[in-house]
Design a protein around this motif. Sequence first.
Motif, PDB file in Angstrom:
ATOM      1  N   ALA A 127       0.688  -1.051  -0.067  1.00  0.00           N
ATOM      2  CA  ALA A 127       0.062  -0.046   0.014  1.00  0.00           C
ATOM      3  C   ALA A 127       0.869   1.413  -0.132  1.00  0.00           C
ATOM      4  CB  ALA A 127      -0.777   0.001   1.281  1.00  0.00           C
ATOM      5  N   PHE A 128       2.077   1.156   0.650  1.00  0.00           N
ATOM      6  CA  PHE A 128       2.849   2.343   0.986  1.00  0.00           C
ATOM      7  C   PHE A 128       4.183   2.102   0.514  1.00  0.00           C
ATOM      8  CE2 PHE A 128      -0.606   2.734   4.129  1.00  0.00           C
ATOM      9  CZ  PHE A 128      -1.367   3.569   3.487  1.00  0.00           C
ATOM     10  N   ASP A 129       4.953   1.911   1.369  1.00  0.00           N
ATOM     11  CA  ASP A 129       6.502   1.823   0.935  1.00  0.00           C
ATOM     12  C   ASP A 129       7.295   1.168   1.863  1.00  0.00           C
ATOM     13  OD1 ASP A 129       6.885   3.733   3.208  1.00  0.00           O
ATOM     14  OD2 ASP A 129       7.117   5.418   1.935  1.00  0.00           O
ATOM     15  N   ARG A 130       8.765   1.113   1.762  1.00  0.00           N
ATOM     16  CA  ARG A 130       9.432   0.157   2.622  1.00  0.00           C
ATOM     17  C   ARG A 130       9.480   0.776   3.987  1.00  0.00           C
ATOM     18  NH1 ARG A 130      15.614  -1.340   3.942  1.00  0.00           N
ATOM     19  NH2 ARG A 130      15.155  -3.296   4.912  1.00  0.00           N
ATOM     20  N   ARG A 131       9.653   2.052   4.190  1.00  0.00           N
ATOM     21  CA  ARG A 131       9.908   2.767   5.439  1.00  0.00           C
ATOM     22  C   ARG A 131       8.556   2.243   6.317  1.00  0.00           C
ATOM     23  NH1 ARG A 131      12.697   6.887   7.775  1.00  0.00           N
ATOM     24  NH2 ARG A 131      11.484   8.149   9.393  1.00  0.00           N
ATOM     25  N   THR A 132       7.266   2.565   5.793  1.00  0.00           N
ATOM     26  CA  THR A 132       6.111   2.110   6.469  1.00  0.00           C
ATOM     27  C   THR A 132       6.078   0.668   6.761  1.00  0.00           C
ATOM     28  OG1 THR A 132       4.991   3.977   5.332  1.00  0.00           O
ATOM     29  CG2 THR A 132       3.402   2.231   6.183  1.00  0.00           C
ATOM     30  N   ALA A 133       6.716  -0.141   5.936  1.00  0.00           N
ATOM     31  CA  ALA A 133       6.718  -1.659   6.111  1.00  0.00           C
ATOM     32  C   ALA A 133       7.642  -2.018   7.360  1.00  0.00           C
ATOM     33  CB  ALA A 133       7.207  -2.224   5.058  1.00  0.00           C
ATOM     34  N   VAL A 134       8.767  -1.201   7.583  1.00  0.00           N
ATOM     35  CA  VAL A 134       9.705  -1.477   8.552  1.00  0.00           C
ATOM     36  C   VAL A 134       8.981  -0.809   9.857  1.00  0.00           C
ATOM     37  CG1 VAL A 134      11.731  -0.757   9.731  1.00  0.00           C
ATOM     38  CG2 VAL A 134      11.607  -1.414   7.045  1.00  0.00           C
ATOM     39  N   PHE A 135       8.327   0.269   9.769  1.00  0.00           N
ATOM     40  CA  PHE A 135       7.510   0.870  11.067  1.00  0.00           C
ATOM     41  C   PHE A 135       6.570  -0.183  11.560  1.00  0.00           C
ATOM     42  CE2 PHE A 135       8.938   5.559  10.879  1.00  0.00           C
ATOM     43  CZ  PHE A 135      10.271   5.272  11.000  1.00  0.00           C
ATOM     44  N   THR A 136       5.899  -0.570  10.476  1.00  0.00           N
ATOM     45  CA  THR A 136       4.679  -1.438  10.868  1.00  0.00           C
ATOM     46  C   THR A 136       5.284  -2.751  11.505  1.00  0.00           C
ATOM     47  OG1 THR A 136       3.455  -0.731   8.938  1.00  0.00           O
ATOM     48  CG2 THR A 136       2.978  -3.291   9.622  1.00  0.00           C
ATOM     49  N   GLY A 137       6.140  -3.423  11.064  1.00  0.00           N
ATOM     50  CA  GLY A 137       6.877  -4.609  11.573  1.00  0.00           C
ATOM     51  C   GLY A 137       7.192  -4.328  12.995  1.00  0.00           C
ATOM     52  N   LEU A 138       7.810  -3.275  13.615  1.00  0.00           N
ATOM     53  CA  LEU A 138       8.326  -2.870  14.760  1.00  0.00           C
ATOM     54  C   LEU A 138       7.086  -2.501  15.853  1.00  0.00           C
ATOM     55  CD1 LEU A 138      11.429  -0.757  13.921  1.00  0.00           C
ATOM     56  CD2 LEU A 138      11.556  -2.924  15.036  1.00  0.00           C
ATOM     57  N   LEU A 139       5.975  -1.716  15.153  1.00  0.00           N
ATOM     58  CA  LEU A 139       5.040  -1.391  16.063  1.00  0.00           C
ATOM     59  C   LEU A 139       4.090  -2.655  16.301  1.00  0.00           C
ATOM     60  CD1 LEU A 139       3.398   0.816  17.414  1.00  0.00           C
ATOM     61  CD2 LEU A 139       2.341   1.515  15.074  1.00  0.00           C
ATOM     62  N   ALA A 165      -3.972 -11.543   6.414  1.00  0.00           N
ATOM     63  CA  ALA A 165      -3.585 -12.013   5.059  1.00  0.00           C
ATOM     64  C   ALA A 165      -4.696 -11.948   3.971  1.00  0.00           C
ATOM     65  CB  ALA A 165      -3.718 -13.779   5.311  1.00  0.00           C
ATOM     66  N   ALA A 166      -6.118 -12.011   4.359  1.00  0.00           N
ATOM     67  CA  ALA A 166      -7.297 -11.663   3.190  1.00  0.00           C
ATOM     68  C   ALA A 166      -6.959 -10.015   2.762  1.00  0.00           C
ATOM     69  CB  ALA A 166      -8.391 -11.938   3.797  1.00  0.00           C
ATOM     70  N   THR A 167      -6.796  -9.188   3.593  1.00  0.00           N
ATOM     71  CA  THR A 167      -6.566  -8.028   3.163  1.00  0.00           C
ATOM     72  C   THR A 167      -5.354  -7.788   2.283  1.00  0.00           C
ATOM     73  OG1 THR A 167      -7.554  -7.028   5.321  1.00  0.00           O
ATOM     74  CG2 THR A 167      -6.097  -5.612   4.028  1.00  0.00           C
ATOM     75  N   TRP A 168      -4.015  -8.493   2.630  1.00  0.00           N
ATOM     76  CA  TRP A 168      -3.113  -8.157   1.565  1.00  0.00           C
ATOM     77  C   TRP A 168      -3.409  -8.825   0.272  1.00  0.00           C
ATOM     78  CZ3 TRP A 168       0.679 -12.102   0.326  1.00  0.00           C
ATOM     79  CH2 TRP A 168       1.609 -11.764  -0.610  1.00  0.00           C
ATOM     80  N   LEU A 169      -3.993 -10.155   0.171  1.00  0.00           N
ATOM     81  CA  LEU A 169      -4.244 -10.886  -0.962  1.00  0.00           C
ATOM     82  C   LEU A 169      -5.166  -9.950  -1.495  1.00  0.00           C
ATOM     83  CD1 LEU A 169      -4.371 -14.376   0.955  1.00  0.00           C
ATOM     84  CD2 LEU A 169      -2.603 -13.596  -0.868  1.00  0.00           C
ATOM     85  N   LEU A 170      -6.047  -9.485  -0.662  1.00  0.00           N
ATOM     86  CA  LEU A 170      -7.324  -8.508  -1.765  1.00  0.00           C
ATOM     87  C   LEU A 170      -6.620  -7.410  -2.462  1.00  0.00           C
ATOM     88  CD1 LEU A 170     -10.243  -7.762  -2.486  1.00  0.00           C
ATOM     89  CD2 LEU A 170     -10.187  -6.325  -0.806  1.00  0.00           C
ATOM     90  N   LEU A 171      -5.756  -6.627  -1.814  1.00  0.00           N
ATOM     91  CA  LEU A 171      -4.761  -5.725  -2.684  1.00  0.00           C
ATOM     92  C   LEU A 171      -4.235  -6.046  -3.590  1.00  0.00           C
ATOM     93  CD1 LEU A 171      -3.586  -3.634   0.482  1.00  0.00           C
ATOM     94  CD2 LEU A 171      -5.721  -3.040  -1.046  1.00  0.00           C
ATOM     95  N   ARG A 172      -3.448  -7.285  -3.592  1.00  0.00           N
ATOM     96  CA  ARG A 172      -2.628  -7.864  -4.710  1.00  0.00           C
ATOM     97  C   ARG A 172      -3.656  -8.272  -5.687  1.00  0.00           C
ATOM     98  NH1 ARG A 172      -1.001 -12.666  -4.084  1.00  0.00           N
ATOM     99  NH2 ARG A 172       0.910 -12.443  -5.586  1.00  0.00           N
ATOM    100  N   ALA A 173      -4.812  -8.829  -5.604  1.00  0.00           N
ATOM    101  CA  ALA A 173      -5.647  -9.256  -6.392  1.00  0.00           C
ATOM    102  C   ALA A 173      -6.346  -8.032  -7.305  1.00  0.00           C
ATOM    103  CB  ALA A 173      -6.749 -10.090  -5.987  1.00  0.00           C
ATOM    104  N   LEU A 174      -6.353  -6.981  -6.452  1.00  0.00           N
ATOM    105  CA  LEU A 174      -7.146  -5.787  -7.200  1.00  0.00           C
ATOM    106  C   LEU A 174      -6.097  -5.037  -8.130  1.00  0.00           C
ATOM    107  CD1 LEU A 174      -9.208  -4.371  -4.393  1.00  0.00           C
ATOM    108  CD2 LEU A 174      -9.846  -5.550  -6.374  1.00  0.00           C
ATOM    109  N   ARG A 181      -4.371 -15.402  -8.012  1.00  0.00           N
ATOM    110  CA  ARG A 181      -4.545 -14.193  -6.817  1.00  0.00           C
ATOM    111  C   ARG A 181      -5.757 -14.388  -5.879  1.00  0.00           C
ATOM    112  NH1 ARG A 181      -0.821  -8.889  -7.744  1.00  0.00           N
ATOM    113  NH2 ARG A 181       0.945 -10.215  -8.568  1.00  0.00           N
ATOM    114  N   TRP A 182      -6.809 -14.649  -6.670  1.00  0.00           N
ATOM    115  CA  TRP A 182      -7.996 -14.733  -6.196  1.00  0.00           C
ATOM    116  C   TRP A 182      -8.201 -16.086  -5.446  1.00  0.00           C
ATOM    117  CZ3 TRP A 182     -10.580 -10.520  -4.970  1.00  0.00           C
ATOM    118  CH2 TRP A 182     -10.824  -9.696  -5.940  1.00  0.00           C
ATOM    119  N   ALA A 183      -7.683 -17.037  -5.796  1.00  0.00           N
ATOM    120  CA  ALA A 183      -7.659 -18.524  -4.946  1.00  0.00           C
ATOM    121  C   ALA A 183      -7.247 -18.425  -3.656  1.00  0.00           C
ATOM    122  CB  ALA A 183      -6.904 -19.467  -5.682  1.00  0.00           C
TER     123      ALA A 183
END
Length: 503
Positions: A127-139, A165-174, A181-183
């Motif tokens: 959805a955003f970028d790697r910096r957000t991903a790193v902050f997400t993992g720590l938080l 998992a469903a939320t990430w998979l939905l973003l990928r499928a969209l 990707r839908w399976a």
Amino acid sequence: MTTSTRRATPGGTTPAASSGDGARAGSRPSRRLDWLWAAALTFVVAVVGSGTPLLWRDELASWNAAVRSTGDLIGMLGHVDAVSGLYYLLLHAWISVFGDSEAMLRMPSAIAMAGAAAFAVLTARTAFDRRTAVFTGLLFALLPSVTRYGQEARSYAFVVLAVTAATWLLLRALDRSSPARWAPYAVAVAAAGLFHIVSLLFLLPHALIVLLRWWSDLRGRTLVAFAVTTALALVPVVPLVLLGQRQVGRQISWIKTPHLRSIADVWNALFGSPLIALAVIGLAMLPLAWPRGRRRALELLLVGAVPILADWVVSQGSTSYFMDRYLLFTMPAWVVLAAAGLAALRPRPLGVAGLAAVILLGLPDQRQIRTEQVKNGVQGEEAAQIIAKGYRPGDGFVPVRGNDSVYMVDFQVEYALPDRVKLRDVFAERSGVANDDLFPVECKQAEQCLGTTQRIWVVTWSGTANPYHKLPKDQAAALEKHYKVVQTTKTHGFQVTLVERVR
């Protein structure tokens, strides 16, 4: 070789961030594996100290169900707790291999929460970028509520895993629709429903996201793909919903109809601290002001907010489902948004300082989680030690049940007893296993159930001189008539009384 330069937006993302830049921007192995270290960190934080707190009553229910044979467990699910059936079956298989110590009972939840951390990081990256991903993992890893439910022998961590998992998979499928990707999205939806029916409320914001995407690009195939995938995913969940509806009166009739104030009370449980809740929600609002990346921020806001509001509305009817831990699956969306808000702060060290401040706010709650008192309920371990020390083969057992059966005093003591101690449940006409239930059927004629039992251990509440406090009247009368008190020992919350038959 040509080099392309992508300018960062004021929100800390790149222009590609709103169209799934994770795969292109994360070509380095270290970046592709951000989800792995986040999962490992979450697992370690959840596991540390997980064997210290004694099991509380909901966890004892999980233990009691999971230690039964597969046939007995399935028989029980036909009468009670069907909505937890998949988790009980999973825990049953786990116990058969790793045993049923406190730490081992809770380990599957730690693994599930680690998986949820991985998908939260992937969602932030997509959805955003790697910096957000790193902050997400720590938080995510260091939130008190993540540790709390990562150390709970219940299904909630698995629900968080499935929905994240469903939320990430939905973003990928969209981003790029295809059957491949839908399976997996269908699998995640089915898993969420099978682990906890209330979690299916996340399909409402998912449907809104799909509609918003369709409104912007008018790709009808995506709309159809989502509808078909969701319908197929719900097929295995429908029987559980029907069975759960038949059991709902017994399962959650105690949950009160929520008031408006109840919505405010949810946040503390979602994050494990009122201060952290305030900080996370405040930070989560920042991405909505971005000139770019705002769409993804809005989509995640829907995932976090809509299920809470929908649950509140539904719970105004005849049955209330509004319980803070039932809504824990919304927490990762808020974490990703808060991480995006931190990542957007300038200068960049300000974001790091903000992340550190939020984590430090949670340290007192992290310490509390690792104490023996954090799980509500009295401690049966001391009572079990007293019984084990004075046990003789053939001894009976009378725990306080009746109206207080919800506190599972019998489970607390039985869990802590060594294998060599085999007590006869004196006033149980049929055991819980024989009754296909969590609880036994108690004798209608208490005196007739005493049999020839010579000694009985009575466990009831402390704080009174009466050794039969809170026992049903007929049980107390039968014991007083035929037995004399030999010893009474008080523990933290219980009193353990040994009585012998009057000759």
